[in-house]
Design an enzyme around this catalytic site. Structure first.
Site, mmCIF file in Angstrom:
data_model
loop_
_atom_site.group_PDB
_atom_site.id
_atom_site.type_symbol
_atom_site.label_atom_id
_atom_site.label_comp_id
_atom_site.label_asym_id
_atom_site.label_seq_id
_atom_site.Cartn_x
_atom_site.Cartn_y
_atom_site.Cartn_z
ATOM 1 N N GLU A 198 -7.054 -8.230 0.680
ATOM 2 C CA GLU A 198 -5.599 -8.092 0.702
ATOM 3 C C GLU A 198 -5.082 -8.173 2.141
ATOM 4 O OE1 GLU A 198 -4.464 -4.487 -1.396
ATOM 5 O OE2 GLU A 198 -6.440 -4.434 -2.356
ATOM 6 N N ASN A 225 0.802 -1.218 0.000
ATOM 7 C CA ASN A 225 0.000 0.000 0.000
ATOM 8 C C ASN A 225 0.842 1.277 0.000
ATOM 9 O OD1 ASN A 225 -2.409 1.855 0.581
ATOM 10 N ND2 ASN A 225 -3.354 -0.158 0.418
ATOM 11 N N ARG A 226 0.294 2.348 0.587
ATOM 12 C CA ARG A 226 0.841 3.689 0.381
ATOM 13 C C ARG A 226 1.825 4.111 1.468
ATOM 14 N NH1 ARG A 226 -4.212 3.192 -1.491
ATOM 15 N NH2 ARG A 226 -4.601 4.095 -3.564
ATOM 16 N N ASP A 285 -12.688 0.479 -0.953
ATOM 17 C CA ASP A 285 -11.231 0.622 -0.943
ATOM 18 C C ASP A 285 -10.880 0.975 0.496
ATOM 19 O OD1 ASP A 285 -8.593 0.754 -1.523
ATOM 20 O OD2 ASP A 285 -8.726 2.393 -2.974
ATOM 21 N N HIS A 297 -2.074 -8.444 -3.126
ATOM 22 C CA HIS A 297 -3.217 -7.787 -3.774
ATOM 23 C C HIS A 297 -4.048 -8.859 -4.497
ATOM 24 C CE1 HIS A 297 -5.518 -4.613 -5.655
ATOM 25 N NE2 HIS A 297 -4.773 -3.694 -5.050
#
EC number: 5.1.3.3
Length: 325
Positions: A283, A73-74, A230, A177
């Site tokens: 995920e 992820n981010r 999300d 993912h």
């Protein structure tokens, strides 16, 4: 047990097909060691979203099969500090100015082992980050990641071993993912989660946890028609034990996909784009989005550190069960 392993070509790329009378997988080492295909042979149902061409895979490599996210992820602005060093990861989500999904999902991995045993079929792949100059600029550590895929009866076991072969400690997180085919009109979804992370407009956690407003439905099996997801969930395993799993119920095919993760996977992201694309991504993550920049206990965020010479293995599995009706 009719175990088998064979070398094949998948959309023009070398691959390994392996399985038994229950399950069949295809691993593409050059495509990030992605399990690009998983078929339930009893019902002949394709479980994962597969690309139609190599080009379509390379356009969106995290939306096919089981992409490996290291780290997942981010990371806000691609930047964080750890033990006096500041790291700068590439900004590959330009509209939100984040780094997204790590270094490994599109790299070529090496095949270490393929073997058949009485227990099942095993495919092992490995990647050494010290051999990748563009990764070393961002993450200057001698990290090695080994994936061990084992099919035994009706289960695919995925074991990720992260090794620190260097002289300095590093923070790490891993996730998948996993992109399942999900016909929303005939499928349900459940997850062992009671809370989710509040996210800002850049899809980064604010640090605040909220109760899942639909948690009873989420526990029992939700209809996801007209629901866009999300979201980042905290596994309920962290607070009350029990299972740590996501389940997809394909009512038309009368099968359940049970996706289990060990205690290192503290979080689950659930993604389905606009909810109309026919896929669902549960995920499992060992660390939460932007964990390296959250001022919260690592016992909550899942931020882990490997000291020199250490290694650890994070385990997950996908089991297919028939629902007799």
């Amino acid at each position: 047990m009719a175990n088998f392993i064979e070398k094949i070509t998948y959309l023009g790329t070398p691959a390994i097909k392996a399985g038994n009378e229950h399950l069949e997988m295809i691993v593409v080492p050059e495509w990030g060691s992605n399990v690009i295909s998983l078929v339930d042979k009893t019902t002949n149902v394709q479980l994962l979203r597969e690309p139609e061409t190599a080009e379509s895979f390379h356009d969106t490599p995290t939306l096919y099969g089981i992409p490996i996210l290291f780290p997942p992820n981010r990371i806000s602005d691609g930047t964080f500090s750890f033990r006096g060093r500041t790291y700068h990861f590439d900004i590959n989500e330009k509209d939100k100015h984040n780094h997204l999904h790590g270094f490994l999902y599109h790299e070529k991995w090496n095949v270490v082992t393929t073997k058949q045993t009485d227990e099942g079929v095993i495919v092992e792949t490995e990647i050494d980050l010290s051999e990748l100059p563009h990764v070393q600029k961002q993450f200057p550590h001698h990290a090695v990641v080994r994936m061990t895929y084992t099919i035994k009866e009706n289960t695919l076991f995925k074991h990720a071993t992260v090794m620190n072969k260097g002289k300095e400690a590093f923070p790490w997180g891993i996730g998948y993912h996993t992109t399942f085919i999900f016909p929303a009109e005939s499928s349900l979804f459940s997850l062992t989660a009671d809370q989710q992370w509040e996210l800002d407009e850049r899809l980064l956690p604010t640090g605040k946890l909220m109760d899942v407003p639909y948690k009873e439905a989420l526990h029992e099996g939700m209809d996801l028609r007209h629901k866009q997801l999300d979201d980042v969930f905290l596994s309920s395993y962290q607070k009350r034990g029990g299972e740590n799993q996501a389940v997809i119920y394909h009512q038309h095919a009368h099968i359940s996909i049970i996706y289990k993760a060990d205690e290192q996977f503290k979080h689950w992201v659930v993604y389905n784009a606009d909810g109309k694309q026919g896929y669902l991504c549960p995920e499992p993550y060992t660390w939460v989005t932007n964990a390296v920049n959250l001022d919260l206990p690592s016992s909550l965020t899942g931020l882990q550190v490997l000291e020199p010479g250490e290694e650890t293995t994070a385990k997950s599995s996908i089991t297919i069960e028939l629902n007799h009706q």
